[in-house]
Design an enzyme around this catalytic site. Structure first.
Site, PDB file in Angstrom:
ATOM      1  N   HIS A 252      -1.601  -1.970  -8.320  1.00  0.00           N
ATOM      2  CA  HIS A 252      -0.218  -1.483  -8.367  1.00  0.00           C
ATOM      3  C   HIS A 252       0.786  -2.587  -8.013  1.00  0.00           C
ATOM      4  O   HIS A 252       1.971  -2.464  -8.329  1.00  0.00           O
ATOM      5  CB  HIS A 252      -0.021  -0.330  -7.381  1.00  0.00           C
ATOM      6  CG  HIS A 252      -0.264   1.029  -7.952  1.00  0.00           C
ATOM      7  ND1 HIS A 252       0.235   1.430  -9.172  1.00  0.00           N
ATOM      8  CD2 HIS A 252      -0.933   2.113  -7.457  1.00  0.00           C
ATOM      9  CE1 HIS A 252      -0.125   2.690  -9.398  1.00  0.00           C
ATOM     10  NE2 HIS A 252      -0.836   3.121  -8.381  1.00  0.00           N
TER      11      HIS A 252
ATOM     12  N   GLU B 185       6.134   7.968  -1.015  1.00  0.00           N
ATOM     13  CA  GLU B 185       6.064   8.488  -2.375  1.00  0.00           C
ATOM     14  C   GLU B 185       5.698   9.977  -2.315  1.00  0.00           C
ATOM     15  O   GLU B 185       4.786  10.338  -1.585  1.00  0.00           O
ATOM     16  CB  GLU B 185       5.013   7.744  -3.200  1.00  0.00           C
ATOM     17  CG  GLU B 185       5.067   8.172  -4.664  1.00  0.00           C
ATOM     18  CD  GLU B 185       4.066   7.428  -5.561  1.00  0.00           C
ATOM     19  OE1 GLU B 185       3.319   6.572  -5.056  1.00  0.00           O
ATOM     20  OE2 GLU B 185       4.045   7.735  -6.756  1.00  0.00           O
TER      21      GLU B 185
ATOM     22  N   HIS C 252      -7.426  -0.087  -7.268  1.00  0.00           N
ATOM     23  CA  HIS C 252      -6.295   0.648  -7.834  1.00  0.00           C
ATOM     24  C   HIS C 252      -5.001   0.327  -7.079  1.00  0.00           C
ATOM     25  O   HIS C 252      -3.991  -0.048  -7.685  1.00  0.00           O
ATOM     26  CB  HIS C 252      -6.591   2.149  -7.777  1.00  0.00           C
ATOM     27  CG  HIS C 252      -5.490   3.013  -8.286  1.00  0.00           C
ATOM     28  ND1 HIS C 252      -5.453   3.494  -9.578  1.00  0.00           N
ATOM     29  CD2 HIS C 252      -4.368   3.479  -7.683  1.00  0.00           C
ATOM     30  CE1 HIS C 252      -4.359   4.217  -9.739  1.00  0.00           C
ATOM     31  NE2 HIS C 252      -3.678   4.223  -8.599  1.00  0.00           N
ATOM     32  N   GLU C 253      -5.034   0.474  -5.763  1.00  0.00           N
ATOM     33  CA  GLU C 253      -3.798   0.258  -4.992  1.00  0.00           C
ATOM     34  C   GLU C 253      -3.378  -1.205  -5.076  1.00  0.00           C
ATOM     35  O   GLU C 253      -2.194  -1.512  -5.184  1.00  0.00           O
ATOM     36  CB  GLU C 253      -3.975   0.683  -3.534  1.00  0.00           C
ATOM     37  CG  GLU C 253      -4.456   2.120  -3.332  1.00  0.00           C
ATOM     38  CD  GLU C 253      -3.623   3.169  -4.057  1.00  0.00           C
ATOM     39  OE1 GLU C 253      -2.418   2.949  -4.274  1.00  0.00           O
ATOM     40  OE2 GLU C 253      -4.188   4.218  -4.434  1.00  0.00           O
TER      41      GLU C 253
ATOM     42  N   ASN D   1       2.185   0.849  -0.942  1.00  0.00           N
ATOM     43  CA  ASN D   1       3.374   0.222  -0.357  1.00  0.00           C
ATOM     44  C   ASN D   1       3.275  -1.303  -0.443  1.00  0.00           C
ATOM     45  O   ASN D   1       2.227  -1.871  -0.187  1.00  0.00           O
ATOM     46  CB  ASN D   1       3.494   0.615   1.112  1.00  0.00           C
ATOM     47  CG  ASN D   1       3.197   2.080   1.338  1.00  0.00           C
ATOM     48  OD1 ASN D   1       3.886   2.930   0.826  1.00  0.00           O
ATOM     49  ND2 ASN D   1       2.139   2.369   2.085  1.00  0.00           N
TER      50      ASN D   1
HETATM   51 ZN   LIG Z   1      -1.823   4.961  -8.104  1.00  0.00          ZN
END
Ligand SMILES: [Zn+2]
Length: 882
Positions: A309, A128, A305-306, A273
């Protein structure tokens, strides 16, 4: 070859669907330190919604093309064109076809840390926003979703661990060689920015997690050898995040494994990822001896947070990069809520708002201002900003405030259901909330389109005879770059009317609006709200919980603010009332300092701080926040123009001295009362006690008495954890020049083997507000612990100097600006993203007084004139000067 020309802007309005789709991607990656070979087999077909008869255009960057076949047949050289940025098949057959592309890249030479690179000998990737094109030729855009199968091969000795996205399929030796391989398959279609692989010599910890429907997931956290003991907290945070997302948002994990890998060289915090999150090791590794309470809280928040996602970003991704806030703003909101549930909600809200005001408000007020959803960009890497993330989260929070808990959850459920598997837009997101609640969100959508911080001015009037109370509200939004005309916003203003007894009065609006819930809906440039049956003069408590990210101005007296500081049922506004008094004093004291005069600290403020300190019913973590004096950045933002950082520093130091002197006995008593009991634990309650005790230590030391400095020295020497040890070190470094060098040396000696702790040591020295700081920072760039190639080191030293040492960065002789400009010019050739982030420290340069403003402008122009400046840096410098 590299991209060196400034690319033309990409515009939201120019969006076109992809001409070609990719159903499956088979990658065969043969890792090698300087020549990794990637064979990509892409099953492609024309997109029925694309332009008919289109060529196939694949993005590429710094790739070496070795071979190219179409349905197994090598392509003639006349059938395609290769440029530094693309591979184009000029006239491909308009049917389903298979392309096989072989490329070679050099991971060891990849200093941009985008694509495939090595960090301390470990192969890893960062794709990203546009890194996949540095691995193979590909339509590198988020709306091309494919199912990936990845075979990774490496020397077993060099990379015993081989990880990919999705689930492990098979692994084994490559016969007759010292190499081995692993195959991973990800069943969920995903855009290429979510691709990842890792190969290296890593240790791991593992645990199982059983999902709500009883599926077992194998969790793994991989770290550098010998560091597994420090991964336990991250694992705990991961499991709590997975459970919380099931309970609060109904989101269950969807693969057999979930892996996290910590690497030392990383441009960002972490990356989501699919099934294989890659983290900056700073946000994984923690032990009581090496991590502060703030580090623990950050790890918890970023792990969450990750992980979150996986649904908001991965299962539902973004149609294009303009929609970045769709995944980031929403996911920041989700991690904020997770931390609020895990810790103290009011304290979490206060610290989030401080972050917003400290970073996002200045962005909104300067030349880099942009909407939460930008409508054009030159370099997308420069839009991973506080506006997209933190203001983006505030917009989602406002939706929840407007719709209520149930209405918000209904909208989220619809979004997760309707768009699962999609590459979605902000419009798609808002339509779910509108449809689920039967409301029109057209005007609300302006929060995504208009940049700048709305200014809301409120005045209240009590009509004793009519027993009514009126609030007059005016909203304005100043012009920002590219936006001269603004429309009125929808502002959910949460309020209360606090009666003389300190209790909230019942709200009875005379217009039948929904103000009973305590939320005024401000939609017009000017509006009045009248409340009936108000028998006594109330004190209004406005924008409770910081319900809207606006700059609020009121005509409230200091006495009314003091009343709120003591009685408001809304903890945020209790905190904010004192801050407002302090800020207004600091603005006046700064003006006085420039005129060579001094203003005494207001008694009312000192009394309010004292009352908060002595109120035994309050949460210690809250008291620690409430005792904090607004930062120099806060004061600069409030002043807005002709800013003199030295005068601000002087005013703030003087105020802290006065508070210290006036409250010394109480501060000392609270300090003593919160002495540690038992062994260190990072939980919120223990962290809150430490925060309060350390705040007392700091305020006492601001008085500069021998007793207070001896206390700090003893605190430093007696600390059994990093929170106390580092806090005391910073008190000594800032307040006790005579004790500073010995303490810094002792700290370095003790932690010299630990780069993450040495980063704290570098960052602290960069922040000392005295003229020698510049030479100190210069000297530290030569220190063996420092490396220009490592983003964490550079951010710690140069980033802290530019972002957290306003008097020295903005030195009147311009030397601070020059130091940062030189660093940017030097770094840009290796790591343009890092250079661009540092350059953004100039974001408020226009608000400086004329001499410093001229020096900042000269430094920016010098960067702009550097031949071959990267698109990343030239975009920031262009907008800053524009
Ligand atoms: Zn983020």
């Amino acid at each position: 070859m590299s991209r060196d020309a400034v690319p033309p802007p990409v515009r939201l309005g120019d969006y076109l669907p992809p001409d070609w789709l990719i159903d499956t991607v088979h990658l065969d990656v043969r890792l090698h330190p300087t020549a990794s070979r990637i064979i990509a087999r892409l099953a492609m077909r024309p997109n029925p919604e694309g332009r008919e008869g289109s060529p196939i255009v694949l993005d590429g960057d710094e790739l070496s093309l070795k071979s190219l076949t179409l349905d197994g047949v090598p392509l003639a050289g006349t059938a395609y064109v290769v440029t530094p940025t693309a591979l184009t098949l000029l006239a491909p057959p308009q049917r389903a076809l298979t392309l096989e592309i072989e490329t070679v890249v050099n991971p060891s030479a990849n200093t941009k840390l985008m694509g495939l690179y090595r960090s301390s000998g470990t192969y890893c990737t960062q794709c990203e926003a546009e890194g996949f094109r540095r691995i193979t030729y590909f339509p590198d855009r988020p709306d091309v979703l494919a199912v990936y199968t990845t075979r990774i091969e490496a020397e077993r000795e060099e990379a015993p661990v081989l990880l990919g996205n999705g689930n492990p399929v098979e692994s084994g030796a490559v016969e007759g060689t010292s190499r081995h391989y692993a195959v991973w398959h990800d069943p969920w279609p995903k855009p290429c920015y979510l691709f990842a692989l890792v190969g290296g010599r890593l240790d791991r910890i593992t645990e199982d997690f059983v999902t709500a429907t009883g599926k077992k997931v194998a969790l793994g956290i991989y770290v550098e050898p010998g560091k597994t003991e420090r991964a336990g907290y991250a694992m705990d945070a991961l499991k709590r995040s997975m459970r919380w997302d099931e309970e609060v948002f109904g989101c269950e994990y969807d693969l057999d494994v979930f892996n996290i890998v910590a690497v030392a060289d990383f441009n960002m915090g972490a990356m989501e990822n699919k099934g294989l999150n890659i983290f900056n090791d700073k946000y994984v590794l923690a032990s009581p001896q090496t991590a502060t309470d703030a580090d623990y809280a950050n790890i918890e928040a970023i792990i969450a947070h990750e992980y979150f996602h996986n649904w908001t970003g991965n299962r539902i991704t973004c149609r294009d990069w303009f929609q970045l806030c769709l995944k980031e703003g929403l996911t920041v909101f989700r991690d904020q809520e997770f931390s609020a549930d895990a810790r103290s909600r009011p304290v979490k809200r206060i610290s989030d708002v401080r972050l917003l005001k400290g970073h996002q408000f200045p962005e909104d007020a300067g030349p880099l201002a942009h909407p939460v959803r930008p409508d054009s960009y030159r370099e997308i890497n420069n839009f991973y900003t506080a506006t997209v993330y933190e203001k983006g989260a505030e917009v989602v929070r406002m939706l929840k405030t407007l719709l209520g808990d149930e209405g918000f959850r209904a909208g989220m459920d619809l979004y997760l259901d309707r768009h699962d598997g999609d590459a979605a837009t902000v419009e798609d997101f808002l339509a779910c909330f509108a449809d689920a609640n039967g409301v029109d969100l057209t005007q609300f959508a302006l929060w995504y389109a208009q940049s700048g911080t709305p200014q809301v001015t409120v005045s209240g009037c009590w009509d004793e005879a009519g027993r009514s109370y009126t609030l007059d509200v005016v909203q304005t939004l100043a012009p920002t770059p590219g936006q001269s005309e603004k429309l009125p916003m929808v502002i959910p203003l949460a309020i209360g009317l606090v009666g003389p007894d300190g209790a909230d009065m019942p709200l009875t609006p005379d217009d039948g609006s929904n103000a009973e819930r305590g939320v005024l809906l401000v939609t017009q440039p000017r509006q009045s709200f009248v409340f009936r049956d108000i028998a006594q003069r109330p004190v209004p408590s406005l924008n409770r919980g910081f319900s809207a990210p606006v700059k609020l101005t009121t005509d409230m007296s200091t006495a009314d603010l003091l009343f709120l500081a003591r009685h408001d049922s809304d903890p945020f506004n209790r905190f904010d009332a004192t801050q407002t008094i302090a800020l207004s004093h600091l603005v006046q004291a700064t003006a006085a300092a420039r005129a060579g005069a001094a203003l005494p600290a207001p008694d009312a403020l000192v009394a309010a701080l004292g009352a908060t300190l002595e109120d035994g019913t309050l949460d210690p973590a809250f008291v620690a926040q409430a005792l904090s004096i607004p930062s120099e950045t806060d004061v600069a933002r409030e002043i807005g123009e002709d800013v003199d950082p030295d005068a601000i520093h002087h005013a703030r130091t003087t105020l802290r001295q006065a508070v210290s002197g006036a409250l010394a006995p109480a501060l000392a008593a609270i300090y003593a009362r919160h002495a540690p009991a038992g062994i260190y634990s990072p939980d919120a309650a223990s962290a809150g006690r430490r925060a309060l005790r350390n705040t007392c230590l700091d305020l006492l030391a601001a008085g500069g008495t021998e007793e207070s400095l001896a206390r700090a020295q003893a605190h430093f020497e007696g600390a059994d954890n990093m929170t106390d040890c580092f806090f005391a070190l910073s008190v000594l470094a800032h307040a006790a020049p005579q004790a500073r060098e010995a303490a810094l040396a002792a700290f370095h000696e003790r932690f010299r083997e630990d780069p993450l702790v040495v980063d704290k040591w570098l960052a602290l020295q960069a922040q000392i507000a005295e003229p020698q700081a510049l030479e100190r920072v210069r000297g530290l760039t030569q220190h063996p612990a420092f490396a220009w190639s490592n983003p964490n080191r550079v951010r710690a030293l140069i980033g802290s100097f530019a972002g957290l040492n306003p008097t020295q960065f903005h030195r009147i002789d311009g030397a601070g600006h020059d130091l940062v400009a030189d660093a940017v010019i030097d770094i840009d050739g290796r790591n343009p993203q890092l250079a661009a982030r540092l350059l953004a420290a100039f974001k408020s340069w226009r608000s400086l007084e004329p001499v410093r403003r001229a020096s900042a402008e000269a430094a920016l122009r010098r960067v702009a004139e550097k031949p071959g400046l990267s698109p990343d840096a030239s975009d920031i410098v262009g907008r800053s000067l524009g």
